[in-house]
Design a protein around this motif. Structure first.
Motif, PDB file in Angstrom:
ATOM      1  N   LEU A  27       0.812  -1.214   0.000  1.00 28.89           N
ATOM      2  CA  LEU A  27       0.000   0.000   0.000  1.00 28.89           C
ATOM      3  C   LEU A  27       0.846   1.264   0.000  1.00 28.89           C
ATOM      4  N   LEU A  28       2.021   1.213   0.613  1.00 32.69           N
ATOM      5  CA  LEU A  28       2.836   2.415   0.776  1.00 32.69           C
ATOM      6  C   LEU A  28       4.052   2.464  -0.143  1.00 32.69           C
ATOM      7  N   THR A  29       4.406   1.341  -0.764  1.00 28.91           N
ATOM      8  CA  THR A  29       5.604   1.305  -1.607  1.00 28.91           C
ATOM      9  C   THR A  29       5.510   2.260  -2.793  1.00 28.91           C
ATOM     10  N   LYS A  30       4.365   2.291  -3.461  1.00 26.73           N
ATOM     11  CA  LYS A  30       4.211   3.131  -4.646  1.00 26.73           C
ATOM     12  C   LYS A  30       4.471   4.593  -4.333  1.00 26.73           C
ATOM     13  N   GLN A  31       3.884   5.086  -3.243  1.00 25.54           N
ATOM     14  CA  GLN A  31       4.063   6.485  -2.880  1.00 25.54           C
ATOM     15  C   GLN A  31       5.515   6.773  -2.503  1.00 25.54           C
ATOM     16  N   VAL A  32       6.122   5.852  -1.744  1.00 26.18           N
ATOM     17  CA  VAL A  32       7.509   6.049  -1.319  1.00 26.18           C
ATOM     18  C   VAL A  32       8.446   6.060  -2.519  1.00 26.18           C
ATOM     19  N   LYS A  33       8.234   5.160  -3.477  1.00 26.59           N
ATOM     20  CA  LYS A  33       9.082   5.118  -4.668  1.00 26.59           C
ATOM     21  C   LYS A  33       8.924   6.379  -5.507  1.00 26.59           C
ATOM     22  N   GLU A  34       7.700   6.853  -5.679  1.00 30.38           N
ATOM     23  CA  GLU A  34       7.472   8.079  -6.451  1.00 30.38           C
ATOM     24  C   GLU A  34       8.165   9.270  -5.801  1.00 30.38           C
ATOM     25  N   THR A  35       8.078   9.362  -4.481  1.00 31.79           N
ATOM     26  CA  THR A  35       8.733  10.459  -3.770  1.00 31.79           C
ATOM     27  C   THR A  35      10.247  10.350  -3.872  1.00 31.79           C
ATOM     28  N   GLY A  61      11.563  -0.593   1.755  1.00 33.09           N
ATOM     29  CA  GLY A  61      11.126  -1.736   2.545  1.00 33.09           C
ATOM     30  C   GLY A  61      10.540  -1.306   3.876  1.00 33.09           C
ATOM     31  N   THR A  62      10.326  -2.289   4.738  1.00 31.02           N
ATOM     32  CA  THR A  62       9.763  -2.051   6.064  1.00 31.02           C
ATOM     33  C   THR A  62      10.869  -2.155   7.115  1.00 31.02           C
ATOM     34  N   GLY A 140      28.387  -6.707   5.234  1.00 37.88           N
ATOM     35  CA  GLY A 140      27.031  -7.227   5.182  1.00 37.88           C
ATOM     36  C   GLY A 140      25.989  -6.267   5.698  1.00 37.88           C
ATOM     37  N   GLU A 141      26.157  -4.973   5.352  1.00 40.67           N
ATOM     38  CA  GLU A 141      25.211  -3.957   5.817  1.00 40.67           C
ATOM     39  C   GLU A 141      25.076  -2.859   4.773  1.00 40.67           C
ATOM     40  N   PHE A 142      24.032  -2.056   4.920  1.00 38.69           N
ATOM     41  CA  PHE A 142      23.765  -0.951   4.001  1.00 38.69           C
ATOM     42  C   PHE A 142      23.985   0.354   4.756  1.00 38.69           C
ATOM     43  N   LYS A 143      24.942   1.152   4.295  1.00 37.67           N
ATOM     44  CA  LYS A 143      25.269   2.418   4.948  1.00 37.67           C
ATOM     45  C   LYS A 143      24.288   3.487   4.497  1.00 37.67           C
ATOM     46  N   VAL A 144      23.486   3.953   5.425  1.00 37.22           N
ATOM     47  CA  VAL A 144      22.395   4.886   5.120  1.00 37.22           C
ATOM     48  C   VAL A 144      22.894   6.325   5.177  1.00 37.22           C
ATOM     49  N   GLU A 145      22.537   7.103   4.150  1.00 35.35           N
ATOM     50  CA  GLU A 145      22.876   8.520   4.107  1.00 35.35           C
ATOM     51  C   GLU A 145      21.644   9.407   4.302  1.00 35.35           C
ATOM     52  N   GLU A 146      20.487   8.882   3.900  1.00 43.34           N
ATOM     53  CA  GLU A 146      19.249   9.666   4.017  1.00 43.34           C
ATOM     54  C   GLU A 146      18.057   8.730   4.065  1.00 43.34           C
ATOM     55  N   VAL A 147      17.029   9.141   4.796  1.00 44.63           N
ATOM     56  CA  VAL A 147      15.805   8.339   4.930  1.00 44.63           C
ATOM     57  C   VAL A 147      14.623   9.162   4.437  1.00 44.63           C
ATOM     58  N   LEU A 148      13.743   8.508   3.692  1.00 47.06           N
ATOM     59  CA  LEU A 148      12.559   9.175   3.165  1.00 47.06           C
ATOM     60  C   LEU A 148      11.316   8.422   3.615  1.00 47.06           C
ATOM     61  N   PHE A 149      10.364   9.138   4.222  1.00 43.78           N
ATOM     62  CA  PHE A 149       9.118   8.543   4.697  1.00 43.78           C
ATOM     63  C   PHE A 149       8.003   8.780   3.683  1.00 43.78           C
ATOM     64  N   PRO A 150       6.881   8.072   3.808  1.00 41.39           N
ATOM     65  CA  PRO A 150       5.770   8.289   2.863  1.00 41.39           C
ATOM     66  C   PRO A 150       5.274   9.731   2.835  1.00 41.39           C
TER      67      PRO A 150
END
Length: 434
Positions: A27-35, A61-62, A140-150
């Motif tokens: 339900l939320l993936t489409k909006q998050v990807k568009e943003t 993802g979640t 074995g990890e993903f280094k995060v630089e920025e987070v985007l919410f719905p």
């Protein structure tokens, strides 16, 4: 009131929660990807966590938060009561970590100390996000630089109101436990216009809706339940509890009748009320309130509940969702937690991980599809209010409704301009329970 949204038509306790998480993600993936594509147009958005490249990319993802101090549910059954860990107000610690998962795989997240990047302590399990960063294969990890919410969803346009119309929000009446009902009677008289000066009575005449958001009835437990397995103790305790429940419901019925005779009343169940435990809590049966049920102005709603008042959208809960988010995340002020859930587009992100909820097979009713004009959480320690404005002109009044049994106060929102204020009731002869 939109009764169908949170109504559980069929209960099935054999369902698993995997479907709920999957539906939330869909339900939320489409909006998050568009943003994400709009903000980072030149960076690739990965469809599956199975195929994460080594260069910079965006994953969707979640979130799952691994809480180091999280209590062990098995302790309730493996340890005696006197050895069990007492419940804490917060389980947040520096040892917490985050994992991103979708329907295919999961990957640990490494949060760098970058300005603007939210700390792990501000996040909880169950949020659908897009993260920008680089995959570290060696670690074995993903280094995060920025987070985007719905982000805050779109809001329906409504016509302007020429005159004032008010919504009264209250919670935590706890009838059956309060040592004095004088504050309660003063509040009821104020709403129906029996006390106060001219301006108060003018406001009372313009009340469009009263919302009672949970913990209205509390049944006193007179006996120590540790000894409930003794038949004589259990029988005596059951009789006492039954009598207390009957008296509390009668008193609450009288209170509801008094209000419903003058104004529209929407009643929501709460964590202390005689209702089901898991969210969404279902409506009170009207036969519990024989006197108040005679009035068409009384409506029993679910928790959470979505309603429309003067064409304004009102959305809220009795507070369990926000209380649970507070236990697993930090914020400068309690109302910030409420604002975050709006930005996350989810009423109860921690359900079902640390908050009980129904295992829905299709859809996720807790997803916020439309920005409300009033968004509230009941049974809070104190009153607070904030006007939240979105990037597309959305305006939402956030309200933390105070527990009346502890604060003797209610919240009043003007639907014309979304102004909000607190009204306190306390006489010299009334006492506030701790």
């Amino acid at each position: 009131v939109d009764q169908s949204r949170f109504e559980v038509k069929k209960t099935n306790f054999t369902n698993q929660y995997a479907a709920l998480y999957f539906n939330r993600l869909m339900l939320l993936t489409k909006q998050v990807k568009e943003t994400a594509k709009a903000k980072w147009p030149f960076i690739k958005v990965i469809d599956k966590l199975l195929n994460v490249p080594d260069d910079k990319c965006v994953l969707v993802g979640t979130l799952f938060k691994q809480v180091k101090m999280r209590p062990d549910v098995l302790e309730e059954f493996t340890k005696p009561r006197w050895q069990a860990e007492p419940e804490k107000d917060s389980y947040v610690s520096e040892g917490d970590s985050l994992v991103l998962e979708d329907s295919h795989a999961r990957i640990p997240l490494k949060f760098e100390e970058i300005p603007g990047l939210p700390p792990i302590s501000n996040l909880v399990s169950g949020i659908v996000v897009a993260v920008l960063g680089t995959n570290s294969v060696s670690k074995g990890e993903f280094k995060v630089e920025e987070v985007l919410f719905p982000g805050i969803p779109k809001q329906q346009e409504v016509p302007e109101l020429k005159d004032d119309k008010f919504v009264v929000l209250m919670s935590g009446l706890r009838i059956g436990k309060a040592p004095s009902y004088l504050n309660l009677q003063m509040m009821a008289d104020y709403i129906v216009g029996m006390i106060g000066d001219g301006s108060d009575q003018t406001m009372s005449s313009k009340i469009a809706q009263v919302v009672i958001a949970g913990d209205s009835v509390v049944v006193e437990q007179n006996e120590n339940l540790d000894y409930a397995h003794f038949s004589s103790k259990k029988s005596k305790n059951d009789q006492s509890v039954g009598k207390n429940a009957e008296n509390a419901l009668k008193d609450f019925d009288s209170f509801l009748s008094y209000l419903a005779s003058s104004v529209n009343v929407l009643l929501l169940p709460g964590s202390k009320d005689p209702a089901n435990f898991t969210l969404p809590q279902q409506r009170f049966p009207r036969f519990l309130f024989p006197s108040a049920a005679a009035y068409s102005t009384l409506e029993c709603g679910t928790n959470p509940c979505k309603a429309s008042v003067a064409k304004r959208s009102v959305l809220g809960t009795s507070g369990q969702n926000i209380d649970n988010v507070m236990k697993y995340s930090l914020a400068k002020a309690p109302i910030d937690h409420l604002e975050r859930t709006l930005n996350w587009r989810h009423l109860a992100p921690t359900a079902p991980d640390t908050l009980g909820c129904h295992a829905f097979e299709s859809g996720d009713p807790f997803v916020i599809e439309e920005c409300p004009h009033i968004y509230f959480a009941g049974c809070q320690k104190e009153f607070s209010s904030k006007l939240c404005e979105g990037p597309n002109g959305q305006k939402c009044r956030l309200v933390m409704i105070p527990d009346f049994s502890k604060t003797a106060s209610i919240a009043v929102v003007n639907l014309r301009n979304l102004d909000c204020h607190e009204v306190k009731f306390q006489s010299a002869d009334a006492t506030i329970s701790p």
